[in-house]
Write a protein that holds these residues in place. Structure first.
Motif, PDB file in Angstrom:
ATOM      1  N   GLU A  87      -4.230   0.718 -18.509  1.00 22.51           N
ATOM      2  CA  GLU A  87      -3.346  -0.357 -18.968  1.00 22.51           C
ATOM      3  C   GLU A  87      -1.992  -0.177 -18.296  1.00 22.51           C
ATOM      4  O   GLU A  87      -1.564   0.938 -18.056  1.00 22.51           O
ATOM      5  CB  GLU A  87      -3.174  -0.308 -20.484  1.00 22.51           C
ATOM      6  CG  GLU A  87      -4.443  -0.589 -21.251  1.00 22.51           C
ATOM      7  CD  GLU A  87      -4.223  -0.639 -22.757  1.00 22.51           C
ATOM      8  OE1 GLU A  87      -3.109  -0.990 -23.182  1.00 22.51           O
ATOM      9  OE2 GLU A  87      -5.164  -0.304 -23.481  1.00 22.51           O
ATOM     10  N   ALA A  88      -1.345  -1.276 -18.035  1.00 19.19           N
ATOM     11  CA  ALA A  88      -0.013  -1.234 -17.443  1.00 19.19           C
ATOM     12  C   ALA A  88       0.936  -2.036 -18.331  1.00 19.19           C
ATOM     13  O   ALA A  88       0.578  -3.101 -18.832  1.00 19.19           O
ATOM     14  CB  ALA A  88      -0.037  -1.817 -16.041  1.00 19.19           C
ATOM     15  N   PHE A  89       2.114  -1.504 -18.513  1.00 17.09           N
ATOM     16  CA  PHE A  89       3.140  -2.163 -19.307  1.00 17.09           C
ATOM     17  C   PHE A  89       4.401  -2.260 -18.475  1.00 17.09           C
ATOM     18  O   PHE A  89       4.781  -1.311 -17.802  1.00 17.09           O
ATOM     19  CB  PHE A  89       3.435  -1.365 -20.589  1.00 17.09           C
ATOM     20  CG  PHE A  89       2.233  -1.169 -21.448  1.00 17.09           C
ATOM     21  CD1 PHE A  89       1.858  -2.134 -22.370  1.00 17.09           C
ATOM     22  CD2 PHE A  89       1.448  -0.035 -21.324  1.00 17.09           C
ATOM     23  CE1 PHE A  89       0.740  -1.957 -23.157  1.00 17.09           C
ATOM     24  CE2 PHE A  89       0.332   0.155 -22.107  1.00 17.09           C
ATOM     25  CZ  PHE A  89      -0.032  -0.813 -23.028  1.00 17.09           C
ATOM     26  N   GLU A  90       5.031  -3.400 -18.533  1.00 15.95           N
ATOM     27  CA  GLU A  90       6.256  -3.599 -17.768  1.00 15.95           C
ATOM     28  C   GLU A  90       7.454  -3.474 -18.690  1.00 15.95           C
ATOM     29  O   GLU A  90       7.459  -4.006 -19.800  1.00 15.95           O
ATOM     30  CB  GLU A  90       6.238  -4.978 -17.116  1.00 15.95           C
ATOM     31  CG  GLU A  90       7.397  -5.200 -16.192  1.00 15.95           C
ATOM     32  CD  GLU A  90       7.274  -6.498 -15.417  1.00 15.95           C
ATOM     33  OE1 GLU A  90       8.315  -7.002 -14.993  1.00 15.95           O
ATOM     34  OE2 GLU A  90       6.161  -6.996 -15.251  1.00 15.95           O
ATOM     35  N   ILE A  91       8.456  -2.775 -18.217  1.00 16.52           N
ATOM     36  CA  ILE A  91       9.702  -2.629 -18.961  1.00 16.52           C
ATOM     37  C   ILE A  91      10.738  -3.513 -18.294  1.00 16.52           C
ATOM     38  O   ILE A  91      10.965  -3.409 -17.084  1.00 16.52           O
ATOM     39  CB  ILE A  91      10.184  -1.169 -18.977  1.00 16.52           C
ATOM     40  CG1 ILE A  91       9.161  -0.300 -19.691  1.00 16.52           C
ATOM     41  CG2 ILE A  91      11.555  -1.061 -19.623  1.00 16.52           C
ATOM     42  CD1 ILE A  91       9.453   1.177 -19.605  1.00 16.52           C
ATOM     43  N   ASP A  92      11.361  -4.386 -19.057  1.00 18.16           N
ATOM     44  CA  ASP A  92      12.413  -5.248 -18.524  1.00 18.16           C
ATOM     45  C   ASP A  92      13.678  -4.411 -18.439  1.00 18.16           C
ATOM     46  O   ASP A  92      14.418  -4.286 -19.406  1.00 18.16           O
ATOM     47  CB  ASP A  92      12.602  -6.464 -19.420  1.00 18.16           C
ATOM     48  CG  ASP A  92      13.633  -7.439 -18.873  1.00 18.16           C
ATOM     49  OD1 ASP A  92      14.273  -7.127 -17.849  1.00 18.16           O
ATOM     50  OD2 ASP A  92      13.797  -8.512 -19.463  1.00 18.16           O
ATOM     51  N   SER A  93      13.913  -3.824 -17.278  1.00 21.15           N
ATOM     52  CA  SER A  93      15.021  -2.886 -17.116  1.00 21.15           C
ATOM     53  C   SER A  93      16.381  -3.558 -17.256  1.00 21.15           C
ATOM     54  O   SER A  93      17.337  -2.945 -17.689  1.00 21.15           O
ATOM     55  CB  SER A  93      14.925  -2.166 -15.782  1.00 21.15           C
ATOM     56  OG  SER A  93      14.906  -3.108 -14.741  1.00 21.15           O
ATOM     57  N   LYS A  94      16.500  -4.828 -16.893  1.00 21.59           N
ATOM     58  CA  LYS A  94      17.784  -5.519 -17.031  1.00 21.59           C
ATOM     59  C   LYS A  94      18.134  -5.662 -18.508  1.00 21.59           C
ATOM     60  O   LYS A  94      19.267  -5.413 -18.903  1.00 21.59           O
ATOM     61  CB  LYS A  94      17.746  -6.871 -16.342  1.00 21.59           C
ATOM     62  CG  LYS A  94      17.687  -6.745 -14.852  1.00 21.59           C
ATOM     63  CD  LYS A  94      17.648  -8.080 -14.175  1.00 21.59           C
ATOM     64  CE  LYS A  94      17.526  -7.828 -12.678  1.00 21.59           C
ATOM     65  NZ  LYS A  94      17.335  -9.032 -11.926  1.00 21.59           N
TER      66      LYS A  94
END
Length: 101
Positions: A87-94
């Motif tokens: 599984e991949a999860f994206e972190i909204d770094s902004k």
């Protein structure tokens, strides 16, 4: 991986967490965002006189963000584990940065 495999109970599972990238190209901007954050922090320390700029200029951080398929192949190549639910999860770094200011 082999050491962890010896600690596992039969039928056990392990969760691995890595920073990685979505594309096969390792030179994309997404692969380097966390390094930009580190660079900003280091340059802030230079401006505050906490670190010498020459030391920052010579600082080397070897890092490689794997693509999910690369990671899966490497884990399976070791022979101790089977990747059955990547599984991949994206972190909204902004958004993450704005919340910490």
């Amino acid at each position: 991986m082999k050491s962890r495999a010896q600690e596992m109970v039969p039928g056990g599972r392990m969760v691995l967490s890595f920073m990685g990238r979505r594309t096969t190209d390792p030179t994309t901007e997404e692969s380097c965002h966390h390094l930009e954050l580190l660079a900003n922090a280091l340059m802030s320390m230079v401006s505050e006189g906490l670190v010498e700029e020459e030391k920052v200029d010579s600082f080397n951080v070897p890092y490689y963000a794997p693509y999910p398929e690369e990671l899966k192949l490497e884990i399976q190549k070791q022979g101790s584990f089977v990747v059955d639910r990547p599984e991949a999860f994206e972190i909204d770094s902004k958004q993450h940065q704005e919340g910490s200011e």
